[in-house]
Design a protein around this motif. Structure first.
Motif, PDB file in Angstrom:
ATOM      1  N   ASP A 130      23.106 114.036   3.048  1.00  0.00           N
ATOM      2  CA  ASP A 130      22.681 115.389   3.414  1.00  0.00           C
ATOM      3  C   ASP A 130      23.804 116.127   4.142  1.00  0.00           C
ATOM      4  O   ASP A 130      23.591 116.805   5.150  1.00  0.00           O
ATOM      5  CB  ASP A 130      21.410 115.347   4.268  1.00  0.00           C
ATOM      6  N   GLY A 131      25.020 115.957   3.631  1.00  0.00           N
ATOM      7  CA  GLY A 131      26.170 116.668   4.155  1.00  0.00           C
ATOM      8  C   GLY A 131      26.855 116.008   5.332  1.00  0.00           C
ATOM      9  O   GLY A 131      27.923 116.469   5.759  1.00  0.00           O
ATOM     10  N   GLU A 132      26.294 114.922   5.870  1.00  0.00           N
ATOM     11  CA  GLU A 132      26.885 114.237   7.019  1.00  0.00           C
ATOM     12  C   GLU A 132      27.533 112.936   6.563  1.00  0.00           C
ATOM     13  O   GLU A 132      26.928 112.157   5.826  1.00  0.00           O
ATOM     14  CB  GLU A 132      25.818 113.951   8.075  1.00  0.00           C
ATOM     15  N   PRO A 133      28.761 112.668   7.022  1.00  0.00           N
ATOM     16  CA  PRO A 133      29.457 111.462   6.552  1.00  0.00           C
ATOM     17  C   PRO A 133      28.938 110.195   7.216  1.00  0.00           C
ATOM     18  O   PRO A 133      28.615 110.163   8.403  1.00  0.00           O
ATOM     19  CB  PRO A 133      30.913 111.726   6.955  1.00  0.00           C
ATOM     20  N   SER A 134      28.831 109.146   6.430  1.00  0.00           N
ATOM     21  CA  SER A 134      28.496 107.807   6.929  1.00  0.00           C
ATOM     22  C   SER A 134      29.268 106.816   6.059  1.00  0.00           C
ATOM     23  O   SER A 134      29.452 107.046   4.862  1.00  0.00           O
ATOM     24  CB  SER A 134      27.000 107.542   6.822  1.00  0.00           C
ATOM     25  N   ARG A 135      29.713 105.746   6.653  1.00  0.00           N
ATOM     26  CA  ARG A 135      30.479 104.774   5.855  1.00  0.00           C
ATOM     27  C   ARG A 135      29.608 104.125   4.776  1.00  0.00           C
ATOM     28  O   ARG A 135      30.093 103.802   3.700  1.00  0.00           O
ATOM     29  CB  ARG A 135      31.073 103.710   6.773  1.00  0.00           C
ATOM     30  N   HIS A 136      28.326 103.948   5.074  1.00  0.00           N
ATOM     31  CA  HIS A 136      27.424 103.337   4.098  1.00  0.00           C
ATOM     32  C   HIS A 136      26.020 103.928   4.248  1.00  0.00           C
ATOM     33  O   HIS A 136      25.670 104.445   5.314  1.00  0.00           O
ATOM     34  CB  HIS A 136      27.334 101.812   4.285  1.00  0.00           C
ATOM     35  N   LEU A 137      25.246 103.812   3.183  1.00  0.00           N
ATOM     36  CA  LEU A 137      23.839 104.216   3.183  1.00  0.00           C
ATOM     37  C   LEU A 137      23.027 103.076   2.596  1.00  0.00           C
ATOM     38  O   LEU A 137      23.359 102.551   1.528  1.00  0.00           O
ATOM     39  CB  LEU A 137      23.639 105.480   2.341  1.00  0.00           C
ATOM     40  N   ASP A 154      27.337 101.222  14.272  1.00  0.00           N
ATOM     41  CA  ASP A 154      26.700 102.474  14.687  1.00  0.00           C
ATOM     42  C   ASP A 154      25.723 102.853  13.579  1.00  0.00           C
ATOM     43  O   ASP A 154      26.133 103.255  12.489  1.00  0.00           O
ATOM     44  CB  ASP A 154      27.763 103.551  14.889  1.00  0.00           C
ATOM     45  N   VAL A 155      24.430 102.742  13.854  1.00  0.00           N
ATOM     46  CA  VAL A 155      23.421 102.888  12.812  1.00  0.00           C
ATOM     47  C   VAL A 155      22.360 103.900  13.220  1.00  0.00           C
ATOM     48  O   VAL A 155      22.043 104.040  14.405  1.00  0.00           O
ATOM     49  CB  VAL A 155      22.762 101.513  12.491  1.00  0.00           C
ATOM     50  N   GLU A 156      21.822 104.572  12.216  1.00  0.00           N
ATOM     51  CA  GLU A 156      20.746 105.545  12.415  1.00  0.00           C
ATOM     52  C   GLU A 156      19.706 105.354  11.318  1.00  0.00           C
ATOM     53  O   GLU A 156      20.050 105.089  10.163  1.00  0.00           O
ATOM     54  CB  GLU A 156      21.302 106.962  12.358  1.00  0.00           C
ATOM     55  N   ARG A 185      29.282 107.729  11.429  1.00  0.00           N
ATOM     56  CA  ARG A 185      28.463 106.524  11.604  1.00  0.00           C
ATOM     57  C   ARG A 185      28.891 105.447  10.613  1.00  0.00           C
ATOM     58  O   ARG A 185      29.391 105.734   9.527  1.00  0.00           O
ATOM     59  CB  ARG A 185      26.989 106.845  11.393  1.00  0.00           C
ATOM     60  N   ASP A 186      28.608 104.196  10.988  1.00  0.00           N
ATOM     61  CA  ASP A 186      28.851 103.091  10.066  1.00  0.00           C
ATOM     62  C   ASP A 186      27.771 103.012   8.997  1.00  0.00           C
ATOM     63  O   ASP A 186      28.048 102.655   7.852  1.00  0.00           O
ATOM     64  CB  ASP A 186      28.888 101.764  10.827  1.00  0.00           C
ATOM     65  N   LEU A 187      26.533 103.354   9.387  1.00  0.00           N
ATOM     66  CA  LEU A 187      25.417 103.109   8.475  1.00  0.00           C
ATOM     67  C   LEU A 187      24.258 104.060   8.758  1.00  0.00           C
ATOM     68  O   LEU A 187      23.861 104.250   9.909  1.00  0.00           O
ATOM     69  CB  LEU A 187      24.920 101.660   8.626  1.00  0.00           C
ATOM     70  N   VAL A 188      23.717 104.645   7.697  1.00  0.00           N
ATOM     71  CA  VAL A 188      22.449 105.372   7.745  1.00  0.00           C
ATOM     72  C   VAL A 188      21.444 104.580   6.925  1.00  0.00           C
ATOM     73  O   VAL A 188      21.757 104.132   5.808  1.00  0.00           O
ATOM     74  CB  VAL A 188      22.587 106.805   7.189  1.00  0.00           C
ATOM     75  N   VAL A 189      20.262 104.382   7.478  1.00  0.00           N
ATOM     76  CA  VAL A 189      19.179 103.681   6.781  1.00  0.00           C
ATOM     77  C   VAL A 189      18.121 104.705   6.405  1.00  0.00           C
ATOM     78  O   VAL A 189      17.557 105.373   7.279  1.00  0.00           O
ATOM     79  CB  VAL A 189      18.556 102.581   7.663  1.00  0.00           C
ATOM     80  N   ALA A 190      17.860 104.841   5.117  1.00  0.00           N
ATOM     81  CA  ALA A 190      16.806 105.738   4.643  1.00  0.00           C
ATOM     82  C   ALA A 190      15.516 104.939   4.525  1.00  0.00           C
ATOM     83  O   ALA A 190      15.419 104.031   3.705  1.00  0.00           O
ATOM     84  CB  ALA A 190      17.182 106.330   3.293  1.00  0.00           C
ATOM     85  N   GLY A 191      14.550 105.251   5.375  1.00  0.00           N
ATOM     86  CA  GLY A 191      13.278 104.537   5.351  1.00  0.00           C
ATOM     87  C   GLY A 191      13.059 103.750   6.630  1.00  0.00           C
ATOM     88  O   GLY A 191      13.871 102.880   6.954  1.00  0.00           O
TER      89      GLY A 191
END
Length: 346
Positions: free
Chosen positions: A131-138, A26-28, A2-8
Motif C-alpha cells: 500500500d505504498g509503504e516499503p517493507s523488506r518482506h510481506l 521490525d514487524v507490523e 520495516r523488515d516484515l509486514v504481516v497481512a492478517g
C-alpha cells in the motif's frame, strides 16, 4: 523500512509476528477487524499445535483431548473406533480464547497491530511496497480467500474436479461427554464434536451440501439424541474449503496458513500446520532467503496433504463412507498410526 509486514491478524498471522519479534525483526501486523476474531473451525488443537504455542509462551485455557473417536450407525447399532494421542494431549480451545491469548502475547512483545487490510503490493528488487509503504518482506496470513495470494499472482485458478466442501460450527451449552474429539460419519458429511470448556461443546459439520446446519443434523443419527433440548449458539460458516496455490513464494511475498493453500478440514490439523509454517517463514525471512520457505512448506505439508486427500477421495462415495469406522475397528494399528501422524509436531 520495516523488515516484515504481516497481512492478517488471525492465530497464524499473530504467530508469524511473535516469531519475527523473537528473531529481532521490525514487524507490523495489518488486520482490518478489531479485537478478538471468531470464525468457523473445529477448535481442537492437535498435540503439535499445543507444543508450538508453548514455544511461543502461549497457553490458552481449554479442555485436554486424549485422542480421536470415530462413530457411525451400523446395522447392529452404534459402531466406534478410538485412537489415543501418543505425543501427549491435545486441547479443545474456543477460537476466541485462542485468539485473545495470542493477541495478548503480541501486545506484550510490542508488535503494532494496525486496523487496515493490505490492498496493494508492488515488488521491488530489495523490498516490496505494501500500500505504498516499503517493507523488506510481506507475509500473507489472511485466510482461505486471501487477498495477498491474489495480489501476488499465486492463486491457482484451474477448475476443481472435487466437490466443493463447506464447514459450519455451533457451540452447545452442555458439559462435555468425552475427552476425545468425536467424528460422527454420515452420508452427508462428518460432524466433529470437541469439548472446549467445562460447560461448552463445539460442533462442526463438514459437507458438500450447503443446507443449513439444523437441517443436516438429523442425518447424524449417532449424535442427534444427545442434541435434543440442548441450547445452541450462533452458527458460523466457512468455505469453500479447497484452495489451491501455484506457489507459496513470489519474490519477497510469502503465504502461510490457509492463504498458502488448503485441502480440507477433515483431519483437523490445519492450525498445527499453520503454526509450523509461521515459524518456517520467519526463519527464511530472517536468513534473507525467502525462496527457502517454498521447500520448507512442501516438507511440512506433504504428510498432511497425502493423508487428507487420500481420505477425501476414499470417502467421496456414500457406500464407501459406511466402511470407514468398520475398517478402523478391524485395523486399529492403522487407525492409530494415522492419528499419530497427524498429531505429531510438523
Amino acid at each position: 523500512m520495516r523488515d516484515l509486514v504481516v497481512a492478517g491478524g488471525g492465530p497464524v498471522g499473530l504467530a508469524v509476528a511473535l516469531h519475527a519479534a523473537r528473531a529481532g525483526l521490525d514487524v507490523e501486523v495489518r488486520e482490518p477487524r478489531a479485537g478478538v476474531i471468531d470464525k468457523a473451525c473445529g477448535e481442537g488443537l492437535m498435540p503439535g499445535a499445543v507444543a508450538a504455542l508453548a514455544r511461543l509462551g502461549v497457553d490458552p485455557e481449554g479442555i485436554d483431548l486424549h485422542g480421536i473417536r470415530y462413530v457411525d450407525a451400523g446395522r447392529g447399532g452404534v459402531r466406534e473406533a478410538r485412537a489415543d494421542f501418543r505425543a501427549g494431549p491435545g486441547r479443545g480451545v474456543r477460537r476466541t480464547v485462542l485468539h485473545a491469548a495470542l493477541h495478548d502475547a503480541v501486545a506484550r512483545a510490542g508488535v503494532p497491530v494496525v486496523a487496515t487490510a493490505v490492498r496493494d503490493l508492488e515488488q521491488r528488487d530489495d523490498h516490496v511496497l505494501v500500500d505504498g509503504e516499503p517493507s523488506r518482506h510481506l507475509v500473507g496470513a489472511d485466510g482461505l480467500h486471501s487477498g495477498v495470494r491474489r495480489l501476488a499472482g499465486l492463486t491457482d485458478a484451474r477448475p476443481h474436479r472435487d466437490p466443493r466442501r463447506y464447514g459450519q460450527r455451533v457451540h452447545l451449552e452442555c458439559a462435555p461427554w468425552s475427552a476425545h474429539v468425536e467424528v460422527h460419519w454420515s452420508p452427508v458429511g462428518e460432524a466433529y464434536v470437541t469439548p472446549v470448556a467445562p460447560d461448552l461443546v463445539g460442533l462442526a459439520v463438514l459437507t458438500a451440501d450447503r443446507t443449513p446446519l439444523a437441517e443436516l443434523l438429523p442425518a447424524f443419527t449417532t449424535l442427534a439424541p444427545r442434541l435434543a433440548g440442548v441450547a445452541a449458539g450462533k452458527v458460523r460458516g466457512a468455505g469453500p474449503l479447497r484452495q489451491r496455490t501455484r506457489a507459496r513464494v513470489a519474490g519477497r511475498v510469502l503465504l502461510v496458513g490457509d492463504a498458502a493453500g488448503y485441502v480440507d478440514a477433515l483431519t483437523g490439523e490445519g492450525l498445527a500446520l499453520g503454526l509450523a509454517q509461521a515459524e518456517a517463514a520467519v526463519a527464511a525471512v530472517a536468513a534473507g532467503t525467502p525462496e527457502a520457505y517454498e521447500i520448507a512448506w512442501r516438507r511440512l505439508t506433504r504428510r498432511h496433504d497425502l493423508l487428507t486427500a487420500g481420505l477425501l477421495r476414499a470417502t467421496r462415495a456414500a457406500p464407501v463412507r459406511s466402511h470407514v469406522v468398520p475398517a478402523a475397528r478391524r485395523m486399529p494399528w492403522a487407525f492409530g498410526w494415522a492419528v499419530d501422524q497427524l498429531a505429531r509436531p510438523a
